[in-house]
Motif scaffolding. Structure first.
Motif, short mmCIF file in Angstrom:
data_model
loop_
_atom_site.label_atom_id
_atom_site.label_comp_id
_atom_site.label_asym_id
_atom_site.label_seq_id
_atom_site.Cartn_x
_atom_site.Cartn_y
_atom_site.Cartn_z
N LEU A 5 -1.54 9.91 6.59
CA LEU A 5 -0.82 11.08 6.09
C LEU A 5 -1.83 12.12 5.62
N GLY A 6 -1.59 13.34 5.95
CA GLY A 6 -2.46 14.41 5.47
C GLY A 6 -2.08 14.82 4.06
N GLY A 7 -2.86 15.71 3.50
CA GLY A 7 -2.55 16.25 2.19
C GLY A 7 -2.98 15.36 1.05
N GLU A 8 -2.32 15.53 -0.08
CA GLU A 8 -2.68 14.84 -1.30
C GLU A 8 -2.48 13.34 -1.16
N GLN A 9 -3.48 12.58 -1.60
CA GLN A 9 -3.42 11.12 -1.53
C GLN A 9 -2.91 10.55 -2.85
N ALA A 10 -2.32 9.37 -2.79
CA ALA A 10 -1.72 8.77 -3.97
C ALA A 10 -2.74 8.19 -4.93
N GLY A 11 -3.91 7.78 -4.41
CA GLY A 11 -4.91 7.15 -5.27
C GLY A 11 -6.31 7.49 -4.84
N THR A 12 -7.29 6.74 -5.32
CA THR A 12 -8.70 7.02 -5.05
C THR A 12 -9.37 5.89 -4.27
N GLY A 13 -8.59 5.01 -3.67
CA GLY A 13 -9.15 3.91 -2.90
C GLY A 13 -9.70 4.36 -1.56
N LEU A 14 -10.22 3.40 -0.77
CA LEU A 14 -10.88 3.71 0.49
C LEU A 14 -9.91 4.03 1.61
N ALA A 15 -8.74 3.39 1.63
CA ALA A 15 -7.80 3.59 2.74
C ALA A 15 -6.98 4.84 2.52
N ALA A 16 -6.70 5.53 3.61
CA ALA A 16 -5.83 6.69 3.54
C ALA A 16 -4.38 6.23 3.52
N ASP A 17 -3.54 6.98 2.81
CA ASP A 17 -2.11 6.71 2.83
C ASP A 17 -1.57 6.91 4.25
N THR A 18 -0.62 6.06 4.65
CA THR A 18 -0.06 6.16 5.99
C THR A 18 1.46 6.25 5.91
N ASP A 19 2.07 6.52 7.06
CA ASP A 19 3.52 6.61 7.07
C ASP A 19 4.19 5.26 6.83
N ARG A 20 3.45 4.16 7.03
CA ARG A 20 4.01 2.83 6.79
C ARG A 20 3.57 2.24 5.45
N VAL A 21 2.44 2.71 4.93
CA VAL A 21 1.96 2.29 3.60
C VAL A 21 1.60 3.56 2.84
N PRO A 22 2.59 4.25 2.27
CA PRO A 22 2.31 5.56 1.67
C PRO A 22 1.46 5.51 0.41
N ASP A 23 1.18 4.33 -0.12
CA ASP A 23 0.31 4.24 -1.29
C ASP A 23 -0.93 3.40 -0.99
N ALA A 24 -1.38 3.40 0.26
CA ALA A 24 -2.54 2.59 0.65
C ALA A 24 -3.77 2.91 -0.18
N SER A 25 -3.93 4.16 -0.59
CA SER A 25 -5.12 4.56 -1.36
C SER A 25 -5.09 4.01 -2.78
N ARG A 26 -3.99 3.40 -3.17
CA ARG A 26 -3.90 2.82 -4.51
C ARG A 26 -4.19 1.31 -4.51
N ILE A 27 -4.28 0.68 -3.33
CA ILE A 27 -4.48 -0.77 -3.29
C ILE A 27 -5.74 -1.13 -2.49
N SER A 28 -6.64 -0.16 -2.32
CA SER A 28 -7.84 -0.40 -1.51
C SER A 28 -9.09 0.03 -2.27
N PRO A 29 -9.46 -0.71 -3.31
CA PRO A 29 -10.64 -0.32 -4.09
C PRO A 29 -11.91 -0.40 -3.27
N PRO A 30 -12.93 0.40 -3.60
CA PRO A 30 -14.22 0.26 -2.94
C PRO A 30 -14.82 -1.11 -3.24
#
Length: 800
Positions: free
Chosen positions: A172-197
């Motif tokens: 997904l483009g635009g603002e991300q939900a969190g600061t993790g490594l994975a980008a948010d996607t249309d199937r996991v819209p909060d991926a950036s919140r569950i992918s710590p470095p």
């Protein structure tokens, strides 16, 4: 307010394939998380835990520390406290959006603040903002939860790392939900919140870990205490044990403690406790399976779904292959089965195909031979194999339908999977086998619960054999089905789990429920169900007061919220109504949920103007993972223009876009990587017993069936009541079906009247007398069939 990112020291950047070296520092200072302390007190089957996380700002500017961390998925987080520079602020729970607004406003105003949010069952995000240089912040969380017991063995598992997960979908483009490594996607819209470095290999652990646990059997003896993945110091203490983790351990695997509780003293019991405000009460019923009850065997359809993705490398792949082979070996000729091995694609043994095949010796051998050659690859795309498995198991009510999933569970789209497949799992018993040192236990338990099944965890190859014996029992028919609980004043609408699963041998079932008002003195709960041979089961359990520190209301709230969240994910009811119900329960009982958050704000202004720099705390690479790259996460979801692993840490802007990139689903191992363990050789099926010509002309020997009948007779002799007679009678019914299937009609005809009589006697008052007569008749039948009269014209001792 958008915090700015810390500047990265380019001298610390290391290529993914090269071992890292150097200090755990950037040009702005060391990592913020300095220490983690876990202190648990276990009493009987309940555990209360205090977790303290210490953050230190060693930089020259104000920071916001972000930490993605795990907790036991069954635990209820009911208290939150922030302590900074001698100032203590207790957190309050609120609807998640409002709590975020309070936190962001405090950060913008320059005040210290902290917020804790639940992103998945067992996965949380903590942010501590406006820590000025030199600040030491101690964040304290308190949890309470139940402990599972099976075959007298209790397990306490405390997770210490969030492992990388497979993230499907388009970025997904635009603002991300969190600061993790994975980008948010249309199937996991909060991926950036569950992918710590993730820390690169070669660095010393940046976090001081202290873990202590006190084990009290609550009146029952504690024995065989052991920790499977860590070294501990243990000493007796006040009738129990106190254990402490050896200093210097890393946060790269779950801490797992097991012990044996009591012996034959376990029995069904119920306790209650009033609410603090006196407006209601909570009751907890522990259902122990009736002694002697077991399964009436029916033909089974079993679909085995095996994860072969990249994160399953090393010992996990070996253990998964062994587990799958063991499950196949438990099947009989009346059963059917299929094997689905998946990563980004789904494959089956070429000789069997993606369909149910009879569990003949030949087919089982082919399946085991195929499993022996499986190697890890690709990503964890669980959606397609589950869809195929549920289609294969649909529609045959005359057979037990079982789905067994063997995986580490490292997926990010849990809600999507539960929503899409949950409605189709209601009539299929689902058993999940989690293999990893840092398994996604929350998701696997939720998936198993949708099918009324169970979840087992394997953290080492040594544990596998022990667990497989339990899986074998659980694939068989439950010992108590159609379970229901009733009581005067008990609110069944609040029962958790909402759908009571079947009860299996050796595995008690715990039911939480709310009470209207408070129970009268001497109140009882009524338990009903059906035993293996079809008899109704009924038991009354006295309701006793719970110990003062039992925290039953919080335990019920966590279990009830978990049910509601699963309904929300599966879209089985109005989402807005479910969200309101979750928030109401969460706020009423001060228990964290996915729709609420704990927030604490210190009103002192320490950073005028706000705008702290964000530091996302990296986590350890899970022990046993073969390489530091994200095997479980497709690279098209990594963020463009940002470092994936920088020296020891990754510090990123909180809201950066991620344009699509070409997919790289897996990569070759780095130079010098350890080769996967060789596959275990296939185990040849046991040769069939000697066959002889039967009077009906079939080449089937009656000898093994008579041996089974003899064993059943011995069990019937030991039966002292209806419950104890259920198992041998159910086995007798299964034996009769087997005799008819293989063509031993003469033996079946002789056995059938005795079976009918026994089945009809289960509710009789003179059961013991009838059992005695039936045992005599069955014993005579065994003796007659084992010693047939000699053929005419031949001596009796001719073959001696």
């Amino acid at each position: 307010m958008i915090p700015t990112a810390l500047t990265i020291d380019p001298t610390l950047t290391q290529p993914l394939d090269e071992p890292a070296f150097g200090r755990l520092e950037t040009s702005q200072g060391r990592l913020p998380l300095a220490a983690l302390s876990v202190n648990a007190r276990i009493s009987g089957l309940q555990v209360a835990t205090e977790i303290q996380q210490t953050f230190v700002n060693n930089t020259g500017a104000a920071i916001e520390a972000t930490y993605i961390f795990p907790l036991p998925d069954r635990a209820a987080v009911y208290a939150f406290r922030m302590q900074v520079q001698g100032r203590i602020v207790d957190g309050v729970i609120d609807e998640r959006g409002r709590a975020r607004e309070v936190y962001e406003q405090a950060i913008a105003a320059g005040q210290r603040a902290a917020i804790a949010e639940e992103d998945r069952p067992g996965v949380f995000t903590l942010r501590v903002g406006n820590l000025v240089p030199g600040d030491h912040a101690v964040i304290t969380l308190r949890t309470v939860g139940p402990l599972p017991i099976e075959d007298g063995e209790v397990t306490w598992a405390f997770p210490l790392v969030v492992a990388p997960r497979y993230i499907p979908g388009a970025p997904l483009g635009g603002e991300q939900a969190g600061t993790g490594l994975a980008a948010d996607t249309d199937r996991v819209p909060d991926a950036s919140r569950i992918s710590p470095p993730v820390l690169l290999p070669g660095f010393a652990s940046p976090v001081r870990l202290a873990l202590a646990v006190t084990v009290d059997g609550a009146g029952l003896p504690v024995s065989n205490l052991r920790a499977s993945l860590h070294e501990v110091f243990a000493a007796p203490e006040a009738g129990g044990w106190r254990l402490e983790l050896r200093p210097g351990e890393r946060l790269d695997r779950d801490f797992i403690l097991r012990w044996t509780l009591g012996d034959a003293a376990l029995h069904s019991a119920a306790v209650w406790a009033p609410d603090a405000d006196g407006e209601g009460a909570t009751a907890v019923l522990t259902i122990v399976p009736p002694v002697g009850a077991a399964a009436q065997g029916r033909p089974r359809d079993v679909v085995l779904v095996l994860d072969r993705s990249g994160s399953m490398g090393g010992w996990k792949m070996v253990a998964a292959r062994r587990a799958a082979a063991r499950i196949i070996d438990t099947l009989g000729a009346r059963d059917r089965f299929a094997v689905l091995a998946f990563d980004n694609t789904v494959e089956s043994p070429p000789s069997l195909g993606a369909q149910l095949a009879t569990a003949s010796d030949r087919n089982r051998f082919r399946a085991v031979e195929y499993l022996a050659g499986l190697q890890e690859r690709g990503g964890t795309d669980l959606t397609r194999p589950l869809a195929l498995a549920t289609r294969m198991l649909a529609g045959d009510d005359d057979r037990d339908r079982v789905l067994v999933l063997v995986t580490d569970g490292q997926v990010g789209n849990e809600d999507e999977i539960l929503r899409d497949h949950g409605p189709r799992l209601g009539d299929i018993r689902v058993f999940t086998l989690g293999i990893d040192k840092a398994v996604n236990a929350g998701f696997l338990r939720r998936l198993a619960a949708l099918g009324g099944g169970a979840c087992e965890l394997v953290e080492s190859e040594e544990r596998l054999d022990e667990v497989m014996a339990k899986i074998h029992r659980r694939i068989a028919t439950p010992v108590l089905v159609e379970v229901s609980v009733a009581g005067d004043g008990l609110d069944l609408a609040t029962q958790a789990p909402h759908r009571l699963p079947a009860v299996f041998a050796g595995a008690p079932l715990v039911v939480h429920a709310r009470w209207h008002g408070q129970p009268r003195p001497g109140a009882t709960l009524e338990l009903r169900g059906r035993l293996p041979a079809g008899t109704e089961y009924h038991q009354r359990v006295r309701l006793d007061p719970a110990p003062p520190a039992a925290a039953l209301a919080q335990s019920w709230a966590r279990a009830h919220i978990r049910d509601l969240e699963d309904q929300y994910a599966a879209r089985t009811a109005d989402p807005s109504r479910l969200e309101q119900a979750i928030v109401a329960v969460s706020r009423r009982h001060q228990v964290l949920s996915r729709f609420t958050a704990f927030v604490a704000v210190d009103r002192e202004v320490v950073n005028p103007g706000g705008n702290p720099r964000t530091v996302t705390q990296p986590v350890e690479r899970p022990a046993g993972w073969s390489q530091p790259r994200f095997d479980a996460m497709p690279m098209e979801h990594a963020r463009r223009g940002e470092p994936k692993l920088v020296g020891a840490i990754s510090m990123s802007s909180k809201r950066s876009a991620a344009p699509p990139r070409s997919a790289t689903l897996s990569a070759p191992p780095p130079p010098g990587a350890r080769a996967p363990a060789p596959a275990s050789p296939p185990r040849s099926p046991s040769p069939p017993p000697p066959r002889q010509e039967s009077p009906e002309g079939a080449t089937v020997s009656a000898i093994p069936y008579l041996a089974r009948l003899g064993a059943i007779v011995r069990d019937l002799e030991r039966a002292v009541d209806t419950a104890a007679a259920q198992l041998p009678i159910a086995r007798l019914i299964e034996l009769l079906e087997d005799l008819r299937t293989v063509g031993l009609d003469a033996l079946a005809t002789a056995l059938a009247p005795l079976v009918d009589r026994l089945r009809g006697s289960l509710g009789a008052d003179d059961l013991l007398a009838l059992l005695k007569e039936a045992v005599a008749a069955l014993r005579k039948l065994v003796e007659d069939k084992r010693s047939p009269p000699p053929p005419p014209g031949k001596r009796k001792d001719f073959w001696r």
